[in-house]
Design an enzyme around this catalytic site. Structure first.
Site, short mmCIF file in Angstrom:
data_model
loop_
_atom_site.label_atom_id
_atom_site.label_comp_id
_atom_site.label_asym_id
_atom_site.label_seq_id
_atom_site.Cartn_x
_atom_site.Cartn_y
_atom_site.Cartn_z
N HIS A 113 0.84 -1.20 0.00
CA HIS A 113 0.00 0.00 0.00
C HIS A 113 0.88 1.25 0.00
O HIS A 113 0.63 2.20 -0.74
CB HIS A 113 -0.86 0.06 1.27
N LYS A 142 -15.84 -7.92 4.41
CA LYS A 142 -14.69 -8.39 5.20
C LYS A 142 -14.86 -8.05 6.68
O LYS A 142 -15.32 -6.95 7.01
CB LYS A 142 -13.40 -7.70 4.72
N SER A 151 -3.16 -7.58 2.79
CA SER A 151 -3.43 -7.46 4.23
C SER A 151 -3.91 -8.81 4.78
O SER A 151 -3.56 -9.20 5.90
CB SER A 151 -4.48 -6.40 4.51
N ARG A 208 -1.90 -5.82 -8.47
CA ARG A 208 -0.80 -6.73 -8.15
C ARG A 208 -0.59 -7.77 -9.24
O ARG A 208 0.52 -8.09 -9.61
CB ARG A 208 -1.09 -7.45 -6.83
O1 PNS Z 1 -8.77 -2.95 0.39
P1 PNS Z 1 -10.04 -3.47 -0.23
O2 PNS Z 1 -10.91 -4.14 0.82
O3 PNS Z 1 -9.78 -4.38 -1.39
O4 PNS Z 1 -10.83 -2.19 -0.78
C1 PNS Z 1 -12.06 -2.32 -1.47
C2 PNS Z 1 -12.83 -1.01 -1.39
C3 PNS Z 1 -13.13 -0.69 0.08
C4 PNS Z 1 -12.00 0.10 -1.98
C5 PNS Z 1 -14.16 -1.19 -2.20
O5 PNS Z 1 -14.87 -2.25 -1.64
C6 PNS Z 1 -15.00 0.08 -2.19
O6 PNS Z 1 -14.74 0.98 -2.96
N1 PNS Z 1 -16.00 0.15 -1.28
C7 PNS Z 1 -16.86 1.31 -1.12
C8 PNS Z 1 -18.28 1.05 -1.64
C9 PNS Z 1 -18.30 1.24 -3.13
O7 PNS Z 1 -18.19 2.35 -3.62
N2 PNS Z 1 -18.37 0.10 -3.84
C10 PNS Z 1 -18.22 0.07 -5.28
C11 PNS Z 1 -19.52 -0.10 -5.98
S1 PNS Z 1 -19.20 -1.07 -7.36
#
Ligand code: PNS
Length: 180
Positions: A36, A60, A146, A109
């Site tokens: 990150h 999660k 993570s 990644r």
């Molecule tokens: O580190 P992560 O858990 O892979 O991050 C994923 C995250 C939190 C960036 C993603 O789930 C997200 O953007 N969540 C916010 C809700 C949203 O806008 N979802 C997308 C709609 S398609």
């Protein structure tokens, strides 16, 4: 004259603030890893301001609270002058709209990330016009996540080469607290 000059300066300042190129690096950051931080550092060189948004991922369960995750990010990015750390529970594009953010930056990644990330980028673009920019993760971090770090730490594995020192310590403390 002094007044006019001040007005001129403030208009100039206002214009530069409005023209600022702002990006968000969103994620669960549970906890922040060196992967990150590599993306955050490289993004900070490309934008005037980068907001690290700790988002609640409904799919999660987390090891650290949002506040703890924000503190770890704040400490480990203190050397970068244009970083702001924030949290959000809701749609990412809504956060972008209300914070005048034009771009989302994500690290890729491997091809396994691609399908899901592409889908999210397309939905976000269609819903709001916010662009997503993908950065290739440094090869040395391409396996890092993570979840993997938490799994290793849980079983007493050494994750010191994968996370900053303060995160390593926090992981050890959390594993010891959980006692299993
Ligand atoms: O580190 P992560 O858990 O892979 O991050 C994923 C995250 C939190 C960036 C993603 O789930 C997200 O953007 N969540 C916010 C809700 C949203 O806008 N979802 C997308 C709609 S398609």
């Amino acid at each position: 004259m002094v007044f006019l000059r001040l007005k001129w300066i403030s208009a100039d300042l206002l214009a530069s603030v409005c023209l600022m190129k702002r990006a968000v690096c969103p994620g669960s950051f549970d906890p922040v890893t060196l992967g990150h931080l590599d993306i955050i550092e490289r993004a900070s060189a490309q934008f005037d301001e980068v907001v690290i948004a700790v988002l609640v991922n409904r799919t999660k369960s987390s090891m650290f609270t949002v506040q703890e995750r924000m503190e770890m990010i704040t400490k480990t990015t203190a050397h970068l002058p244009n970083i702001r750390v924030d949290s959000w529970s809701g749609l990412l594009v809504e956060y972008c709209k209300s914070n005048d953010i034009q771009s989302i930056v994500k690290g890729l990644r491997a091809v396994t990330d691609f399908d899901y990330e592409l889908q999210m980028a397309q939905v976000n673009l269609q819903a709001s016009g916010v662009e997503t920019m993908f950065m290739a993760t440094a090869p040395s971090h391409s396996f890092l996540s993570s979840s993997l770090v938490k799994e290793l730490a849980h079983y007493g594995g050494d994750v010191s080469s994968m996370v900053p020192k303060i995160v390593n310590e926090a992981l050890k403390a959390r594993v010891a607290e959980s006692g299993n």
